[in-house]
Design an enzyme around this catalytic site. Structure first.
Site, PDB file in Angstrom:
ATOM      1  N   GLU A 112       0.828  -1.205   0.000  1.00 33.01           N
ATOM      2  CA  GLU A 112       0.000   0.000   0.000  1.00 33.01           C
ATOM      3  C   GLU A 112       0.860   1.252   0.000  1.00 33.01           C
ATOM      4  OE1 GLU A 112      -3.861  -1.802   2.371  1.00 33.01           O
ATOM      5  OE2 GLU A 112      -2.555  -0.455   3.459  1.00 33.01           O
ATOM      6  N   CYS A 125       3.436   8.489   1.000  1.00 36.04           N
ATOM      7  CA  CYS A 125       4.014   7.563   1.970  1.00 36.04           C
ATOM      8  C   CYS A 125       4.134   6.230   1.240  1.00 36.04           C
ATOM      9  CB  CYS A 125       3.051   7.476   3.160  1.00 36.04           C
ATOM     10  SG  CYS A 125       3.501   6.219   4.355  1.00 36.04           S
ATOM     11  N   CYS A 132       6.837  -6.916   6.779  1.00 36.26           N
ATOM     12  CA  CYS A 132       7.953  -6.352   7.540  1.00 36.26           C
ATOM     13  C   CYS A 132       8.418  -7.403   8.542  1.00 36.26           C
ATOM     14  CB  CYS A 132       7.502  -5.093   8.295  1.00 36.26           C
ATOM     15  SG  CYS A 132       8.862  -4.246   9.160  1.00 36.26           S
ATOM     16  N   CYS A 136       7.193  -5.183  15.404  1.00 36.24           N
ATOM     17  CA  CYS A 136       6.736  -4.255  16.446  1.00 36.24           C
ATOM     18  C   CYS A 136       5.272  -4.607  16.765  1.00 36.24           C
ATOM     19  CB  CYS A 136       6.852  -2.806  15.976  1.00 36.24           C
ATOM     20  SG  CYS A 136       8.549  -2.365  15.520  1.00 36.24           S
ATOM     21  N   CYS A 139       2.116  -2.487  15.496  1.00 33.92           N
ATOM     22  CA  CYS A 139       2.034  -2.119  14.078  1.00 33.92           C
ATOM     23  C   CYS A 139       1.379  -3.242  13.281  1.00 33.92           C
ATOM     24  CB  CYS A 139       3.453  -1.851  13.552  1.00 33.92           C
ATOM     25  SG  CYS A 139       3.517  -1.579  11.775  1.00 33.92           S
ATOM     26  N   CYS A 363      -0.638   5.766   9.937  1.00 35.94           N
ATOM     27  CA  CYS A 363       0.585   5.094  10.389  1.00 35.94           C
ATOM     28  C   CYS A 363       0.287   3.776  11.065  1.00 35.94           C
ATOM     29  CB  CYS A 363       1.294   5.949  11.429  1.00 35.94           C
ATOM     30  SG  CYS A 363       2.274   7.199  10.684  1.00 35.94           S
TER      31      CYS A 363
END
Ligand code: SAH
Length: 381
Positions: A112, A125, A132, A136, A139, A363
């Site tokens: 995205e 962005c 990933c 974390c 997230c 975010c």
């Protein structure tokens, strides 16, 4: 419980080679493109012509490349501009000022990007990896693990594509020209180091070699891979570094940003200050405000002591709760007190706007998953 130190692994180095996409002109610098065009049996100057369409005019349709002989247009465009990103869905919110694009890559991976228009600038962005590996826990992208690194051109093409959307006037009330790029989408940019650096070089090279953005308008956000931060400082690029700190103490940061088990708060901040000294750029310290987790007054004071007098700016991000998360955003009065304490310590601090929340484009909400496609969720904002 003891956990093993987490050392980021480049998936390409693990023997299991992920299927990378076809080569695209944005993977190469201008001399490389010239060599490729010559290999294809065309005069070298065609590289510049096609580059000018792609980067200068934001055109990728061969029919519009009327300065190329009709007979070679399709072939050249097919070889230099293979389709890397297929739009699956575009969503808009904030009266059209925020648009999220979901792309399917050649191997079916989904990533995205988000386009954000402001009165004085347009920011995209972008993602640097499919998924990933940094894990974390707050997230959304971190929950699914890493699928693969994106190629240089897959990274660049997100910006070029959305620059074209902005140029078409789709973002009302904003300038038509893309001005800012932030590597704050999916993935850890510094874990895909060489492709991300090559992508930055394409973004800042003047047209027709690249998109001609200002280095200062590019932000690379990282969990804090210390050797890579040091390497980036030596690249002769002065892009802005954003460090996702989220806690001023190792005990909590070990949990919130697991790579802290490898590189501690003091080490990562040292690397950040060296980056600031080398580049002259103020480092942006990212801090997601998580209710009763990292938002206590004593943590604000500790953070203030760590950052006072440094070339730093704190960006507080109200936590965007992800599906199934046990965590919530800090209440506004707690956030205000945190800001007050940091400012009293002499640290410049702002609270980030939460653009795109209702389209899961804010975010930490980027988590393109097949299952989510078939199960529309309600807004989280
Ligand atoms: N891997 C990089 C860039 C991607 S995320 C990094 O970690 O910096 C961009 C920013 O969004 C990071 O600061 C990240 O910590 C933050 N973020 C992730 N999930 C979030 C969430 N749920 N709410 C608020 N911010 C979040």
């Amino acid at each position: 419980m003891t956990s093993l130190p987490l050392i980021p692994v480049d998936p390409d180095a693990r023997g299991r080679r992920p299927a990378m996409p076809p080569r695209h002109l944005a993977d190469l610098d201008l001399p490389g493109r010239r060599a490729l065009v010559t290999e294809l049996g065309e005069p070298g100057f065609r590289a510049k012509q096609v580059s000018n369409h792609y980067f200068g005019r934001l055109v990728r349709d061969p029919a519009q490349m009327t300065d190329l002989p009709a007979a070679t247009r399709e072939r050249l465009a097919g070889s230099l501009l293979p389709t890397l990103l297929t739009p699956v869905r575009e969503l808009a919110c904030d009266d059209g000022a925020t648009r999220k694009a979901l792309w399917r890559l050649h191997d079916g991976s989904l990533v995205e990007s988000v386009l954000m228009g402001y009165p004085d600038r347009v920011t995209v962005c972008i993602s640097s990896q499919a998924g990933c590996g940094m894990a974390c826990p707050f997230c959304a992208t971190g929950q699914a693990g890493l699928t693969r690194n994106l190629s240089t051109a897959e990274i660049v093409d997100q910006a070029v594509y959305l620059a074209g959307v902005a140029a078409s006037g789709a973002v009302a009330g904003s300038p038509p020209r893309l001005s800012h790029v932030v590597f704050m989408g999916m993935g850890e940019p510094l874990a895909n180091y060489s492709r991300v650096v090559a992508a930055i070089r394409r973004l800042v090279a003047p047209a027709p070699e690249g998109l001609g953005l200002s280095q200062r308008h590019i932000t690379v956000s990282t969990v804090g891979l210390v050797p890579a931060i040091r390497r980036l400082a030596s690249e002769d690029l002065s892009v802005t570094l954003a460090l996702s700190l989220h806690a001023p103490d190792d005990e909590l940061r070990d949990e919130l940003v697991p790579v802290n088990q490898r590189w501690k708060v003091s080490e990562v901040l040292d690397a950040a200050w060296d980056y600031a000294a080398t580049t002259g750029r103020r480092v942006s310290i990212e801090y997601a405000m998580i209710k009763d987790v990292n938002d206590q007054p004593w943590r604000a004071d500790l953070l203030g002591r760590l950052l006072a007098g440094k070339l730093a700016h704190v960006n507080l991000i109200p936590l965007n709760p992800t599906p199934g998360s046990r965590w919530d955003a800090s209440p506004k009065p707690v956030e205000r007190e945190f800001v007050r304490r940091l400012r009293d310590a002499g640290v410049s601090t702002t609270v980030r706007d939460t653009r795109g929340r209702e389209i899961d484009g804010a975010c930490g909400q980027l988590a393109a998953a097949e299952d989510r496609d078939t199960e529309p969720r309600t807004a989280t904002a």
